[in-house]
Design a protein around this motif. Structure first.
Motif, PDB file in Angstrom:
ATOM      1  N   HIS A  59       0.857  -1.191   0.000  1.00 39.88           N
ATOM      2  CA  HIS A  59       0.000   0.000   0.000  1.00 39.88           C
ATOM      3  C   HIS A  59       0.890   1.236   0.000  1.00 39.88           C
ATOM      4  O   HIS A  59       2.106   1.139   0.190  1.00 39.88           O
ATOM      5  N   HIS A  61       1.498   3.820   1.979  1.00 38.59           N
ATOM      6  CA  HIS A  61       2.031   4.569   3.118  1.00 38.59           C
ATOM      7  C   HIS A  61       3.534   4.630   2.922  1.00 38.59           C
ATOM      8  O   HIS A  61       4.145   3.633   2.505  1.00 38.59           O
ATOM      9  N   HIS A  64       6.178   1.965   3.412  1.00 36.20           N
ATOM     10  CA  HIS A  64       6.092   0.751   2.590  1.00 36.20           C
ATOM     11  C   HIS A  64       6.506   0.971   1.132  1.00 36.20           C
ATOM     12  O   HIS A  64       6.670   0.009   0.399  1.00 36.20           O
ATOM     13  N   HIS A 134      -7.184  -1.616   6.094  1.00 41.57           N
ATOM     14  CA  HIS A 134      -6.220  -0.641   6.581  1.00 41.57           C
ATOM     15  C   HIS A 134      -6.737   0.754   6.258  1.00 41.57           C
ATOM     16  O   HIS A 134      -7.805   0.896   5.659  1.00 41.57           O
ATOM     17  N   ASP A 155      -0.054  -4.284   5.989  1.00 46.12           N
ATOM     18  CA  ASP A 155      -0.691  -3.635   7.144  1.00 46.12           C
ATOM     19  C   ASP A 155      -2.176  -3.975   7.132  1.00 46.12           C
ATOM     20  O   ASP A 155      -2.848  -3.819   6.106  1.00 46.12           O
ATOM     21  N   HIS A 191      -4.612  -1.731  12.241  1.00 49.52           N
ATOM     22  CA  HIS A 191      -3.410  -2.497  12.566  1.00 49.52           C
ATOM     23  C   HIS A 191      -3.771  -3.649  13.495  1.00 49.52           C
ATOM     24  O   HIS A 191      -4.897  -3.736  13.973  1.00 49.52           O
TER      25      HIS A 191
HETATM   26 ZN   LIG Z   1       0.134   1.471   6.502  1.00 51.30          ZN
END
Ligand SMILES: [Zn+2]
Ligand SMILES: [Zn+2]
Length: 246
Positions: A59, A61, A64, A134, A155, A191
């Motif tokens: 994803h 974020h 990552h 997420h 995540d 999470h």
């Molecule tokens: Zn994340």
């Protein structure tokens, strides 16, 4: 398959280390799972980036994916110097669209849009992607080779669809962001707590569990102790350079 931890921190790394980044290798096939802060620099300890077969971005974020920019520049140089000819396969979600659209036009990448249930083969590894829950559209991955299975959560919060029909895992690589007392914050942010991780491992009948995605300020031994209350299989806490044969 060989599994290597390149980085394990979130959402920022400890000094000199990296956020999410894991290497799955089988023969000549090398797949990098996530490419967060510091992963490009740390990756060189384990493999020459020119020998990567694919990258999976769970994803968008930054912890990552943000080092994909570094990898992109490095590959541009490698193409110019003819050290690499083939484009790098990059599996990623198509949302948020701005990030997807950017990487889609990078000439060094062959971007493959990840969808729930997508199956494909990368060299000698079979891949199956699945949606997770997420803050952003996010995916996990089931990688299989020679009858052995690695399950990477990316995540996510814990929900039945995450494990149903996927039992019998040789290595579960699970995000373990929070302590068991932080359930409401876990639900709010998408999470898992230590308790969720233990439950997931039990549901998946995971023979080995590698917990990861730690906040740099947390005591890892304390997280470990909480997981051990619910999971009785082999437990490892991720750290850079950790390697395991599956
Ligand atoms: Zn994340
Ligand atoms: Zn993360």
């Amino acid at each position: 398959m060989q599994f290597t931890v390149v980085g394990c921190w979130a959402p920022y790394p400890r000094i000199g280390e990296a956020c999410s980044g894991y290497l799955v290798q089988e023969g000549d096939t090398a797949l990098l799972l996530d490419c967060g802060h510091g992963v490009f620099s740390s990756l060189g300890r384990y493999i020459d980036y020119n020998f990567l077969t694919g990258v999976f971005i769970s994803h968008f974020h930054p912890d990552h994916y943000v080092d994909l920019y570094a990898l992109r520049h490095a590959l541009r140089g490698a193409f110019m110097l003819k050290r690499r000819i083939e484009k790098l396969k990059v599996f990623m979600p198509d949302e948020p669209h701005r990030e997807y659209a950017y990487f889609k036009q990078v000439p060094e990448f062959e971007v493959i849009k990840v969808e729930n249930g997508l199956k494909c083969r990368l060299g000698s590894i079979d891949l199956e992607f699945f949606s997770t829950r997420h803050a952003l559209p996010a995916y996990g991955l089931l990688a299989e080779s020679k009858g052995k299975k690695v399950f990477y959560t990316g995540d996510t919060s814990l929900f039945p669809g995450l494990y149903q029909g996927k039992e019998g895992i040789d290595l579960l690589v699970a995000e373990c962001t929070l302590f068991k007392g932080e359930t409401s914050y876990a639900a709010q942010t998408g999470h898992m707590t230590t308790c969720d991780v233990a439950l997931l491992a039990e549901h998946l009948k995971a023979r080995r569990l590698l917990a990861t995605h730690f906040w740099p300020e947390y005591q890892i031994e304390k997280l470990k102790g909480e997981i051990e209350e619910g999971y009785k299989g082999s437990l490892f806490m991720a750290q850079a350079g950790f390697k395991i044969e599956i």
